[in-house]
Scaffold this motif. Structure first.
Motif, PDB file in Angstrom:
ATOM      1  N   VAL A 119      38.158  -2.779  14.499  1.00  0.00           N
ATOM      2  CA  VAL A 119      37.609  -1.554  13.911  1.00  0.00           C
ATOM      3  C   VAL A 119      37.190  -0.621  15.029  1.00  0.00           C
ATOM      4  O   VAL A 119      36.580  -1.050  16.018  1.00  0.00           O
ATOM      5  CB  VAL A 119      36.390  -1.868  13.017  1.00  0.00           C
ATOM      6  N   GLN A 120      37.536   0.636  14.863  1.00  0.00           N
ATOM      7  CA  GLN A 120      37.071   1.682  15.790  1.00  0.00           C
ATOM      8  C   GLN A 120      36.540   2.853  14.980  1.00  0.00           C
ATOM      9  O   GLN A 120      37.112   3.196  13.936  1.00  0.00           O
ATOM     10  CB  GLN A 120      38.205   2.156  16.699  1.00  0.00           C
ATOM     11  N   ALA A 121      35.456   3.468  15.463  1.00  0.00           N
ATOM     12  CA  ALA A 121      34.874   4.607  14.755  1.00  0.00           C
ATOM     13  C   ALA A 121      33.904   5.332  15.667  1.00  0.00           C
ATOM     14  O   ALA A 121      33.325   4.742  16.589  1.00  0.00           O
ATOM     15  CB  ALA A 121      34.155   4.140  13.496  1.00  0.00           C
ATOM     16  N   ASP A 122      33.720   6.605  15.386  1.00  0.00           N
ATOM     17  CA  ASP A 122      32.679   7.408  16.031  1.00  0.00           C
ATOM     18  C   ASP A 122      31.569   7.580  15.003  1.00  0.00           C
ATOM     19  O   ASP A 122      31.811   8.087  13.892  1.00  0.00           O
ATOM     20  CB  ASP A 122      33.216   8.769  16.459  1.00  0.00           C
ATOM     21  N   ILE A 123      30.355   7.151  15.326  1.00  0.00           N
ATOM     22  CA  ILE A 123      29.272   7.161  14.351  1.00  0.00           C
ATOM     23  C   ILE A 123      28.126   8.045  14.806  1.00  0.00           C
ATOM     24  O   ILE A 123      27.840   8.177  15.997  1.00  0.00           O
ATOM     25  CB  ILE A 123      28.750   5.742  14.062  1.00  0.00           C
ATOM     26  N   SER A 124      27.479   8.644  13.816  1.00  0.00           N
ATOM     27  CA  SER A 124      26.297   9.469  14.053  1.00  0.00           C
ATOM     28  C   SER A 124      25.255   9.084  13.008  1.00  0.00           C
ATOM     29  O   SER A 124      25.458   9.315  11.806  1.00  0.00           O
ATOM     30  CB  SER A 124      26.648  10.953  13.934  1.00  0.00           C
ATOM     31  N   LEU A 125      24.160   8.459  13.462  1.00  0.00           N
ATOM     32  CA  LEU A 125      23.109   8.005  12.560  1.00  0.00           C
ATOM     33  C   LEU A 125      21.969   9.014  12.577  1.00  0.00           C
ATOM     34  O   LEU A 125      21.301   9.187  13.594  1.00  0.00           O
ATOM     35  CB  LEU A 125      22.604   6.618  12.997  1.00  0.00           C
ATOM     36  N   GLN A 126      21.733   9.664  11.463  1.00  0.00           N
ATOM     37  CA  GLN A 126      20.703  10.687  11.389  1.00  0.00           C
ATOM     38  C   GLN A 126      19.348  10.109  10.993  1.00  0.00           C
ATOM     39  O   GLN A 126      18.313  10.511  11.517  1.00  0.00           O
ATOM     40  CB  GLN A 126      21.120  11.760  10.367  1.00  0.00           C
ATOM     41  N   GLN A 127      19.366   9.167  10.045  1.00  0.00           N
ATOM     42  CA  GLN A 127      18.120   8.568   9.577  1.00  0.00           C
ATOM     43  C   GLN A 127      18.370   7.115   9.206  1.00  0.00           C
ATOM     44  O   GLN A 127      19.464   6.737   8.812  1.00  0.00           O
ATOM     45  CB  GLN A 127      17.585   9.309   8.339  1.00  0.00           C
ATOM     46  N   GLY A 128      17.311   6.285   9.297  1.00  0.00           N
ATOM     47  CA  GLY A 128      17.402   4.897   8.863  1.00  0.00           C
ATOM     48  C   GLY A 128      18.084   4.008   9.887  1.00  0.00           C
ATOM     49  O   GLY A 128      17.986   4.219  11.095  1.00  0.00           O
TER      50      GLY A 128
END
Length: 632
Positions: free
Chosen positions: A364-373
């Motif tokens: 699995v490959q992905a670009d992630i952006s976690l804003q909250q939690g």
């Protein structure tokens, strides 16, 4: 005024009209018999197909609650069901009976292409009245779930024994047990609190205590036995062999592993098949017949959405472009635009990838952006329900790799000092192969070697984001899910330092190691030497499956039963499975038995990997037929 009686007006006696009356009675009887025969006509279920290409199908099970005459928003209506059945037939699905499904799992009998089991829960009379005409129109087969207490109570909302007998005699219907009193809550505490019949210990008022483990087990066993006894006493020429859990999955009802195990043991003792809830309702030859997955169909799932979800789930996600991959929301809100995904909600949101269980080894490959939690990439075993996950909380300064057992106990396998910055997008890459996981964060490996995970071979992959309170928000871009080759590296029985070092260099690419261990000669298992502790150390350190080699010599000198028994013994003694080498004398009958053993091993979360043989086709990776075997 007097009107004289004429012949035309004279009253006619029954004697004078006897011929007419007899004709009327005969016509009425004939019409009645014709209508009865038509309304109770029997459909012969076609014989099990023998096509070779249907020996390894993917099987869909769909479950419906009450089917109502007119839409009510809570249940599928008759016309809505017709739309869904029409769409399924147009998409190539073919219904099967419980007997066919049982024969597939226990006798390796083939099934038609795109086999479909239809189940209508709880035995409502309204369901029968609405569904039976549709089955006759389509020439399809279905099953009715029945709790026998309702028949014992003669509840008019449910079908009764005479109706059930006509249903099974018609050839269109099967009966699936749902227990006797399993739908009734029980008193589960001194304060008169109520609990689920299958998932709670009953409160024994006479002795002012909860029932013991043995008393719980006996109560469940007695209920199932009572259900089967009722069927046997009231239905002729029919044996009930399947059980449908009336409340879905036990692990949704209780965290008590012991209670769940007792129920599952009792069910498997009485029934050859059992059905549980699932997001996709997909099964194959490696699925456990005691944990067959069904999808509950609601009015919200339109005919187009239903066939779309099934088509995506029937294929490996790795074989589809990212834009074609299908995600199913478990909670919260989920949005998708091309290869970009967004999860948000309060206090959690989750989405699961259709078709991911067909790949046992993947990347699995992905670009992630976690804003909250916090976020987690979650892998949930399709049979054992164990999990492993990778993720962390916004601003916590660490990422974690965790495992979660069936009791919901969480173990942290590794902790990484990484800060998740909400102002940045981070690149995540996870490779799962064999018993190991290799993780990269922002294009750099987090560990020097793969992390060992004792997890189920096949799993459902998904994203979760949650917070104790408040909202959560996770953005995922450029998501890619691809199959990873299952590479087996062969070692000598006493490997040299150079041999081991060469293997370590290739560690991220290797999924399993094998070495000479045993042979089956004249039907007897002969071990050459105990498994050297060095192999076990290497497997745990680098996340490899340990598959000792078993060789079959001169198979013609032993019976098929002797060879298979020896093979099963070797699998039981192994940790992750075995690597099998067979000589050219392997006949077709023995090859078929080996493949059946391969399926049994997969259901035990073990692999039976077969070395490639000329002019013979095997599933080279037992739990993932599509993964190629690459030997050194």
């Amino acid at each position: 005024m007097y009107i004289p009686e004429t012949e035309a007006l004279r009253p006619r006696s029954f004697r004078r009209d006897s011929v007419a009356w007899l004709l009327f009675i005969v016509m009425t009887v004939v019409a009645g018999l014709s209508w009865y025969k038509f309304s109770h006509r029997v459909y012969a279920i076609s014989a099990l197909p023998a096509a070779a290409d249907t020996a390894t199908p993917r099987i869909t099970i769909l479950s419906f609650d009450r089917i109502v005459s007119e839409p009510d928003g809570a249940h599928v209506s008759k016309e809505q069901l017709r739309e869904r059945l029409s769409a399924l037939r147009a998409d190539g699905f073919t219904t099967i009976s419980v007997a066919q499904l049982e024969a597939f799992y226990h006798d390796a009998r083939p099934l038609p292409e795109k086999p479909l089991l239809l189940l209508f829960e709880h035995g409502y009379m309204e369901t029968y009245r609405n569904v039976d005409p549709l089955l006759r129109d389509f020439g399809w087969h279905a099953s009715l779930g029945v709790q026998t207490r309702r028949l014992q109570d003669r509840d008019t909302a449910f079908v009764y024994w005479d109706r059930l007998q006509r249903m099974v005699d018609s050839g269109l219907w099967d009966i699936v047990a749902q227990g006797h009193r399993t739908d009734q809550p029980i008193v589960a505490g001194s304060n008169a609190s109520l609990g689920n019949f299958l998932a709670s210990r009953a409160w024994l008022e006479n002795t002012r205590r909860l029932e013991s483990t043995s008393e719980f087990s006996n109560r469940i066993d007695e209920d199932l036995a009572t259900s089967l006894e009722s069927f046997a006493n009231n239905l002729e020429r029919y044996h009930v062999s399947a059980f449908s859990y009336p409340f879905g999955k036990l692990d949704h009802l209780t965290d008590d592993v012991n209670l769940r195990s007792l129920v599952e043991t009792a069910v498997s003792h009485h029934f050859k098949l059992s059905l549980v809830d699932d997001l996709f309702g997909m099964n194959d030859e490696f699925s456990s017949p005691q944990h067959l997955k069904r999808l509950r169909v609601t009015p919200a799932l339109s005919a187009t959405e239903l066939t779309g979800r099934l088509d995506r789930a029937l294929h490996s996600s790795a074989s589809l472009a990212a834009e074609q991959q299908s995600w199913i929301t478990g909670s919260g809100q989920f949005e998708r635009h091309g290869t970009s995904l967004s999860l948000h909600g309060s206090p959690s949101a989750e989405a699961w990838l259709a078709g991911s269980p067909w790949e046992s080894d993947w990347k699995v490959q992905a670009d992630i952006s976690l804003q909250q939690g916090e976020f987690w990439l979650v892998s949930t075993g399709v049979e054992s329900r164990t999990q492993w996950r990778f993720g962390g909380r916004h601003g916590s300064g660490t990422l974690q790799l965790q495992s979660i057992d069936t009791s919901r106990n969480t173990t942290t396998l590794a902790t990484f000092p990484v800060v998740i910055d909400a102002t940045e997008t981070h690149h995540l890459a996870i490779t799962k192969r064999g018993a190991g996981v290799w993780i990269e964060w922002d294009h750099a490996p987090l560990t020097q070697r793969p992390v060992y995970i004792a997890a189920e071979t096949r799993s459902l992959l998904g994203w979760k984001t949650s917070a104790g309170t408040g909202s959560v928000e996770l953005h995922i871009d450029h998501f890619a899910f691809t199959a990873y080759p299952y590479t087996v590296a062969e070692l000598s029985n006493d490997p040299s330092s150079a041999e081991i070092q060469d293997l370590i260099v290739r560690a991220p690419l290797v999924a399993a190691i094998t070495f000479p261990w045993a042979s089956i000669d004249t039907g007897k298992l002969k071990t050459e030497a105990p498994v050297d502790v060095v192999f076990d150390i290497l497997a745990r350190r680098y996340g490899w499956d340990l598959l000792p080699t078993v060789s079959v010599f001169e198979s013609h000198r032993a019976t098929r039963e002797q060879i298979i028994n020896a093979l099963q013994t070797a699998i039981v003694q192994s940790k992750h499975g075995i690597f099998l080498r067979a000589d050219s004398s392997l006949n077709d009958e023995l090859a078929a038995s080996i493949q059946a053993t391969q399926r049994q091993a997969a259901r035990q979360n073990k692999r039976l990997v077969l070395a490639a043989q000329p002019n013979r086709q095997f599933n080279t990776a037992s739990a993932a037929p599509q993964s190629p075997l690459l030997s050194r």
